[in-house]
Design an enzyme around this catalytic site. Structure first.
Site, PDB file in Angstrom:
ATOM      1  N   HIS A 187     -31.277 -21.869  -6.131  1.00 27.89           N
ATOM      2  CA  HIS A 187     -31.020 -23.128  -6.846  1.00 27.89           C
ATOM      3  C   HIS A 187     -29.821 -23.823  -6.208  1.00 27.89           C
ATOM      4  CE1 HIS A 187     -30.179 -25.988 -10.013  1.00 27.89           C
ATOM      5  NE2 HIS A 187     -31.259 -25.605 -10.680  1.00 27.89           N
TER       6      HIS A 187
ATOM      7  N   HIS B  79     -33.289 -13.408 -21.285  1.00 25.91           N
ATOM      8  CA  HIS B  79     -32.806 -14.374 -20.307  1.00 25.91           C
ATOM      9  C   HIS B  79     -33.359 -15.786 -20.536  1.00 25.91           C
ATOM     10  CE1 HIS B  79     -31.775 -16.212 -16.611  1.00 25.91           C
ATOM     11  NE2 HIS B  79     -33.041 -16.485 -16.430  1.00 25.91           N
TER      12      HIS B  79
ATOM     13  N   ARG C  14     -28.701 -33.511 -11.836  1.00 24.10           N
ATOM     14  CA  ARG C  14     -29.166 -34.454 -10.806  1.00 24.10           C
ATOM     15  C   ARG C  14     -30.302 -35.307 -11.345  1.00 24.10           C
ATOM     16  NH1 ARG C  14     -31.238 -30.809  -6.993  1.00 24.10           N
ATOM     17  NH2 ARG C  14     -30.746 -29.174  -8.477  1.00 24.10           N
TER      18      ARG C  14
END
Ligand SMILES: Cc1cc2nc3c(=O)[nH]c(=O)nc-3n(C[C@H](O)[C@H](O)[C@H](O)COP(=O)(O)OP(=O)(O)OC[C@H]3O[C@@H](n4cnc5c(N)ncnc54)[C@H](O)[C@@H]3O)c2cc1C
Length: 662
Positions: A257, A43, A273
């Protein structure tokens, strides 16, 4: 009976596991890594935005150092972190990132001269210095004072993991792929390895080792919608829990998140962002400055996720057949920037939404993302209660994240903790303490126990369907143990999860009775383990009657430093119990370098502990005195909370920065 002996067994081939394995191998110990998948597909490869390390190379990172990184991390954690561990971490992050550069990670670099960035929706010209040219650069991220998140476009985890895997291969680390650890071998408080199941042919293998490390990542897949890979099911934490001896820490600390795409929940990185992207509501209105005037879209993740949810609850979400969502607007960054610096986001938008993010807004909603909780360890990575068992990376509660992790601090933790824990393990293996005293009969008993469990699942009749139990568990976690929590829902969640857990003792494998490769069998035994973990999360959340970091109780909105400045410790000592045992570990204020205060974002609803004021006075007086005496920042830090001696000698040195004379 197949038994494989090695010095060190590492369960998990992600960034943390590979870094530990490489470190112990370099120290001359044999090591075997087990992984569900080829390590490059762990992952960690999904990490997009970057890795925090206070290099202070780029203009907007100037003035950064370990002290600033430390205070950002502690504020981010909502004072739930172990401050000594956080210090060890910030001290070593610059070393780990430079090591990775040497091992081949192509970090994005500073370019001399002027360039344009978007800050607070304005195009701003930034001028990079000549001397910084070619050094590792950084981007802005949530909850940080400086631009500290180093990156390789938005494929940071991918490039880190590939370099790490290549390094492990170079060191001839032995990797056993598609082998799943399903229980730990332990006796008299000493862990001596694990029983693993070969996912290709069903064979059970005993791995016997002086030291065993669990680096199996997080447990996001307890939830129905998660940014995590489907293998992030928490089996590492579950097998530790099932020893009845090892403990888990802060399992209820779950991060959501802010910007996963709707409906599938794939992440668009915080880098969107950080680089200047905006959050907009159904009217195209930028709402975050109203809630968080200072940090706006770049408050910490727990805060932004809550603000978004609040805004949606006010009816400002965009209606869709998948539920309400908000917009992430990165069009302001321009096509060139998007295609260069956040190109994975572009591909995700094209492939999963059919939109072009250089032109279209991205539908987003907060989604389960990170597990702050995990196997509770000492600063050395060793379990506090089971000797010879170590853990690091997302699987562990080391605990530098407390109740909320900052973006970019996780991949950083994997390589820093991996680097340090490898040294502590190697020291352990070098010592007489590590001598193994386990007989073959005991190993055979552990093997037989697992074989019997498999047979019971495969021969059961008129039993429960594991897929049904699991889907229900995921929905309960999403609906009742989510961003905002309350006592009534949590109690209902615990009650139903307990019922599901009891039913899981009666699971029958329906679709295939094969003893070899058999996904239905795998799902059956994992579901039993996942239900135990789900209970640790929900029960821990129910008992914690306060709000701290990502754990937000609508019925207890205060951060209660008087009663809850403590870590939740969970264990499962008796296989017949149906609910975990919970106890608490104090987080002592009198030892803190940085006593609790307001984070600077979110709501200040603190119930102040009187010890905080006392400790703050001590910290202020000592700092003033040392400043007067001309002490430098290292000397002051050391007087407040010494930690350097805890680090392996080779990592104790100071970090170099442009313009800082150390
Ligand atoms: C989409 C996404 C983006 C992210 N972006 C960032 C970012 O930009 N910056 C940041 O700091 N963090 C980021 N994170 C978090 C970060 O990626 C992870 O926390 C981190 O990579 C975890 O690494 P790890 O080595 O602990 O575990 P993993 O990489 O999850 O590796 C776990 C390993 O354990 C193995 N395993 C699991 N169970 C078993 C078992 N029972 N037996 C044998 N092997 C087992 C798996 O095969 C795998 O090899 C992101 C997370 C997500 C979901």
């Amino acid at each position: 009976m197949k038994i494989i002996y090695t010095d060190v067994l590492v369960i998990g081939g992600g960034l943390a596991g590979l870094r530990v394995a490489t470190g112990v191998k370099e120290r001359g110990h044999d090591v075997v890594v087990l992984s569900l998948v080829p390590p490059k597909r762990s992952h960690s490869a999904a990490a997009q935005g970057g890795m925090q390390a206070s290099l202070a190379n780029c203009k907007m990172g100037e003035g950064d150092n370990e002290d600033v990184h430390f205070s950002d991390t502690i504020k981010g954690s909502d004072w739930g972190a172990d401050q000594e561990v956080a210090r060890m971490f910030v001290h070593c992050a610059p070393k780990a990132i430079r090591e990775l550069a040497i091992w081949g990670v192509p970090w994005s670099r500073v370019h001399r001269g002027e360039h344009t960035s978007v800050i607070n929706a304005q195009k701003v010209t930034i001028s990079e210095s000549e001397e910084a040219h070619g050094l590792i650069t950084a981007r802005d991220f949530g909850g940080t004072k400086k631009w500290r998140t180093c990156y390789t476009s938005d494929g940071t985890g991918h490039s880190m993991l590939y370099a790490m895997d290549n390094k492990a291969k170079e060191e001839k680390v032995e990797i056993h792929e598609r082998l799943e650890a399903i229980s730990l071998i332990h006796e008299n408080g000493r862990c001596s390895g694990a029983i693993a199941r070969n996912l290709m042919n069903g064979e059970l293998v005993a791995y016997v080792a002086k030291a065993t490390t669990i680096a199996t990542g997080g447990y996001g897949r307890l939830y129905s919608v998660s940014t995590n890979a489907i293998i992030c099911q928490g089996i590492g934490q579950a097998i530790a829990l099932e020893t009845g001896v090892a403990t888990l820490g802060n399992m209820e600390a779950i991060q959501f998140h802010p910007t996963a795409i709707v409906p599938v929940g794939i992440l668009t990185t915080e880098g969107c962002r950080g680089d200047g992207g905006l959050l907009l509501d159904k009217d195209g209105y930028r709402f975050m400055p109203d809630y968080e005037p200072e940090k706006k879209e770049l408050a910490s993740r727990d805060v932004v996720s809550r603000r978004m949810t609040e805004h949606i609850r006010k009816g400002k979400g965009v209606k869709s057949r998948y539920g309400d969502h908000l917009w992430l607007d990165i069009t302001i960054l321009g096509r060139e920037h998007i295609e260069k610096n956040i190109r994975e986001v572009k591909e995700i938008c094209e492939s999963f939404l059919g939109i072009d993010p250089a032109v279209d807004w991205i539908p987003v909603r907060p989604t389960q993302h990170y597990s702050m909780g995990g196997i509770r360890t000492k600063y050395t990575g060793e379990s506090q209660t089971l000797k010879g068992l170590y853990s690091c990376g997302e699987a562990a509660c080391w605990d530098m994240h407390g109740f909320n992790r900052l973006g970019g601090n996780s991949v950083s933790e994997t390589v820093v903790a991996g680097m340090l824990v490898a040294e502590y393990i190697a020291d352990f293996c070098d010592s007489d303490e590590s001598a193994l005293n386990i007989d073959t009969h005991t190993i055979a008993t552990f093997l037989k126990a697992e074989k019997d469990k498999m047979e019971a699942l495969l021969t059961k009749e008129n039993g429960e369907d594991a897929y049904v139990l699991r889907r229900r568990m995921e929905s309960i976690m999403m609906e009742k143990v989510g961003i905002f929590r309350n006592g009534e829902d949590l109690q209902a969640a615990v009650d139903e999860l307990e019922e599901l857990y009891k039913r899981s003792k009666n699971i029958e494998v329906f679709r295939s009775k094969s003893r070899g490769a058999n996904p239905a069998l795998v799902n059956a035994y994992r579901t039993q383990k996942m239900l135990k973990l789900a209970l640790t999360v929900a029960y821990g959340a129910l008992l914690r009657t306060e709000s701290r970091g990502a754990h937000s109780r609508e019925d207890f909105p205060e951060r209660d430093d008087k009663n809850w400045l403590k870590r939740t410790i969970t264990s499962w000592p008796d296989e017949n119990q149906t609910i975990p045992t919970v106890s608490y570990e104090e987080i002592p204020i009198e030892k803190m370098e940085f006593p609790p205060g307001f984070r600077g974002y979110g709501k200040d609803l603190t119930v102040v502990n009187p010890e905080t004021t006392k400790r703050q006075c001590v910290v202020d007086a000592l700092t003033e005195k040392l400043v007067r005496e001309g002490a430098n920042r290292f000397e002051i830090q050391n007087a407040l909370m010494p930690y350097i001696d805890k680090l392996p000698k080779k990592y104790q040195g100071t970090n170099e920065r442009l313009g800082e004379n150390v």
